[in-house]
Design a protein around this motif. Structure first.
Motif, PDB file in Angstrom:
ATOM      1  N   ALA A 145       3.047   5.659   5.348  1.00 52.13           N
ATOM      2  CA  ALA A 145       3.339   4.224   5.076  1.00 52.13           C
ATOM      3  C   ALA A 145       2.202   3.218   4.559  1.00 52.13           C
ATOM      4  O   ALA A 145       2.353   2.650   3.476  1.00 52.13           O
ATOM      5  CB  ALA A 145       4.220   3.676   6.074  1.00 52.13           C
ATOM      6  N   ALA A 146       1.230   3.150   5.515  1.00 52.51           N
ATOM      7  CA  ALA A 146       0.178   2.495   5.422  1.00 52.51           C
ATOM      8  C   ALA A 146      -0.451   2.955   4.065  1.00 52.51           C
ATOM      9  O   ALA A 146      -1.173   2.195   3.361  1.00 52.51           O
ATOM     10  CB  ALA A 146      -0.818   2.345   6.458  1.00 52.51           C
ATOM     11  N   ALA A 147      -0.883   4.233   3.823  1.00 46.88           N
ATOM     12  CA  ALA A 147      -1.564   4.710   2.673  1.00 46.88           C
ATOM     13  C   ALA A 147      -0.877   4.154   1.521  1.00 46.88           C
ATOM     14  O   ALA A 147      -1.320   3.547   0.435  1.00 46.88           O
ATOM     15  CB  ALA A 147      -1.458   6.274   2.695  1.00 46.88           C
ATOM     16  N   LYS A 148       0.335   4.170   1.395  1.00 49.01           N
ATOM     17  CA  LYS A 148       1.165   3.999   0.307  1.00 49.01           C
ATOM     18  C   LYS A 148       0.965   2.492   0.049  1.00 49.01           C
ATOM     19  O   LYS A 148       0.898   1.960  -1.047  1.00 49.01           O
ATOM     20  CB  LYS A 148       2.880   4.295   0.543  1.00 49.01           C
ATOM     21  N   THR A 149       1.015   1.633   1.210  1.00 54.48           N
ATOM     22  CA  THR A 149       0.951   0.149   0.816  1.00 54.48           C
ATOM     23  C   THR A 149      -0.492  -0.094   0.449  1.00 54.48           C
ATOM     24  O   THR A 149      -0.542  -0.906  -0.435  1.00 54.48           O
ATOM     25  CB  THR A 149       1.214  -0.574   2.278  1.00 54.48           C
ATOM     26  N   LEU A 150      -1.468   0.586   0.964  1.00 54.36           N
ATOM     27  CA  LEU A 150      -2.687   0.280   0.353  1.00 54.36           C
ATOM     28  C   LEU A 150      -2.877   0.756  -0.993  1.00 54.36           C
ATOM     29  O   LEU A 150      -3.693  -0.138  -1.874  1.00 54.36           O
ATOM     30  CB  LEU A 150      -3.736   0.858   1.182  1.00 54.36           C
ATOM     31  N   ALA A 151      -2.548   2.061  -1.343  1.00 57.56           N
ATOM     32  CA  ALA A 151      -2.513   2.310  -2.658  1.00 57.56           C
ATOM     33  C   ALA A 151      -1.899   1.335  -3.695  1.00 57.56           C
ATOM     34  O   ALA A 151      -2.381   1.256  -4.888  1.00 57.56           O
ATOM     35  CB  ALA A 151      -1.797   3.678  -2.858  1.00 57.56           C
TER      36      ALA A 151
END
Ligand code: SF4
Length: 447
Positions: A145-151
């Motif tokens: 989820a964090a990876a998606k938000t950062l991307a």
């Protein structure tokens, strides 16, 4: 290392059939060595020769691309140990760590803070390049989820940091089109991690302790089909880190040791931010492709970016501003006029001090091919004729009503000649830009 014509000739059919347009195979080999012909121009080159020539012609340190579009970072493809031998080609990427334990609000705050790590220096924007998301939580869903938000919301490319191939796949798959760097494959997980990188088409970092272990692991990952590789020698302290990075660069460039022919990633880890900055700067100067830091504080990031800008500036081409007349503030027809050279560092030093003086002025940037005042004067690139030509070209006499020109204190010796050439009264300004505000307040205002 570039192949010689004789090396290439030995791999050609040597039938002198002339179909490539050259009289002999040797002539064709010479054309290839000089990059004036392509191997494909010979229809009879064997696949083995193509592979051998292709591998030998590959750069000693591979070019690796992380991220896409405006966020893309290209590292590697370096050719020299020392900047003065040529130049360093691809600036070291700077990454700031982000933990996946941050809650939604804290993550949004982190994104906002890191997106602001952009500065203007000598007229150019300098900024960080990557966020390195760590799977500190050990929770796959949180990491993904964090990876998606950062991307979606960060201005930078990503490094995903976990040793779990399952967590890596879960985080990387939905954002594979952003081409994050997957960190990292190690002795235990390399098969599964290489499979994830290959399936998703993402670059992969490989970490091992020691040259042999690292070279061995790189070969395994490569044979699994991963081409875009970043290497981590696994050293974190100053001495061992610097030694490892230097050894890898030398091995890749001097020995053409292909398993180490990839850009390295280095981690600056220290409790004190000053120590962290020292470590990061050291690794950046020699010879990291990416440096990862914990700090996101502007006063620590700016010096790091400045060091990078300096070391990756082409020593043969000084950064220049366009030679012309620049208004600072909203100068009127009685505003002071001063000249300096078009060397960016000099120009912006003068400009910032003129701004600080709060006296609207004109600065004439004279074309000295990007050299500083004393260098230009010593090389006869700054003399009364150059100054007069610059004034004429900029039409300075139509911009102000007075005829007073402030010249840099370092070329006070030119004052008489400039007065003769231009007909303007010369006021000798300070030698150092820092004294410009005082000069304008105390000397100019008395005029
Ligand atoms: S086409 Fe190939 S084999 Fe023929 S002369 Fe050229 S290099 Fe030699």
């Amino acid at each position: 290392m570039a192949l010689t014509a004789m090396d290439i000739f030995k791999l050609l059919p040597r039938t002198n059939c002339r179909e490539c347009g050259q009289a002999t195979c040797l002539a064709f080999a010479m054309q290839i060595a000089q990059k004036k012909a392509k191997l494909e121009d010979c229809p009879y080159v064997s696949d083995e020769a193509k592979a051998a020539l292709g591998a030998a012609a590959a750069p000693p340190i591979a070019l690796v691309k992380i991220g896409t579009g405006e966020k893309e970072l290209a590292i590697g493809n370096e050719t020299v140990l020392f900047r003065h031998d040529e130049k360093f080609h691809h600036p070291c990427g700077i990454a700031v760590r982000v933990s996946d334990t941050l809650d939604e609000a804290a993550l949004a705050d982190k994104i906002e803070k890191t997106n602001a790590l952009k500065f203007i220096r000598v007229g150019q924007e300098i900024k960080i390049d990557l966020l390195a998301l760590e799977n500190d939580s050990g929770d796959t869903a949180k990491f993904a989820a964090a990876a998606k938000t950062l991307a979606e919301k960060s201005d930078y490319a990503l490094i995903l940091m976990t040793r779990s191939p399952e967590a890596m796949k879960a985080a990387a798959a939905p954002i594979a089109d952003h081409k994050p760097l997957l960190y990292a494959a190690d002795a235990e997980n390399h098969q599964a991690m290489a499979a994830v990188a290959k399936d998703l088409g993402c670059p992969l970092a490989v970490v091992a302790d020691g040259v042999e272990a690292l070279a061995d692991l790189v070969e395994k990952v490569k044979s699994a089909g991963v081409e875009q590789i970043v290497i981590d020698p696994g050293k974190r302290d100053m001495k061992d880190g610097l030694q490892a990075l230097t050894l890898h660069r030398r091995a890749a460039l001097k020995k053409q040791f292909r398993p180490l022919g990839y850009p390295p990633i280095a981690f600056a880890e220290a409790d004190d931010p000053c120590d962290e900055l020292l470590l990061a700067t050291t690794f950046l100067l020699k010879y990291a492709g990416i440096v990862v830091v914990r700090t996101d504080t502007p006063q620590f990031i700016l010096p790091l970016l400045t060091a990078r800008m300096n070391i990756y500036t082409d020593p043969q081409k000084p950064i220049q501003v366009e030679p012309k007349l620049y208004p600072v503030g909203d100068p009127a027809e009685n505003a002071p006029v001063m000249f300096t050279t078009n060397f960016s560092l000099t120009y912006y030093s003068v400009e910032s001090e003129v701004e600080a003086s709060r006296i609207p002025s004109y600065i004439l940037a004279v074309d000295t091919e990007g050299t500083s005042v004393l260098t230009a004067y010593s090389g006869d690139k700054l003399n009364e004729k150059v100054v007069k030509d610059a004034m004429d070209k900029a039409g300075v006499e139509n911009v102000v009503k007075h005829r007073k020109l402030i010249i840099p204190g370092y070329v006070a010796v030119l004052s008489g000649k400039i007065e003769e050439a231009t007909g303007w009264e010369v006021l000798v300004g300070p030698k150092e830009a820092a004294f410009i505000p005082k000069f304008l307040q105390q000397v100019w205002k008395q005029q």
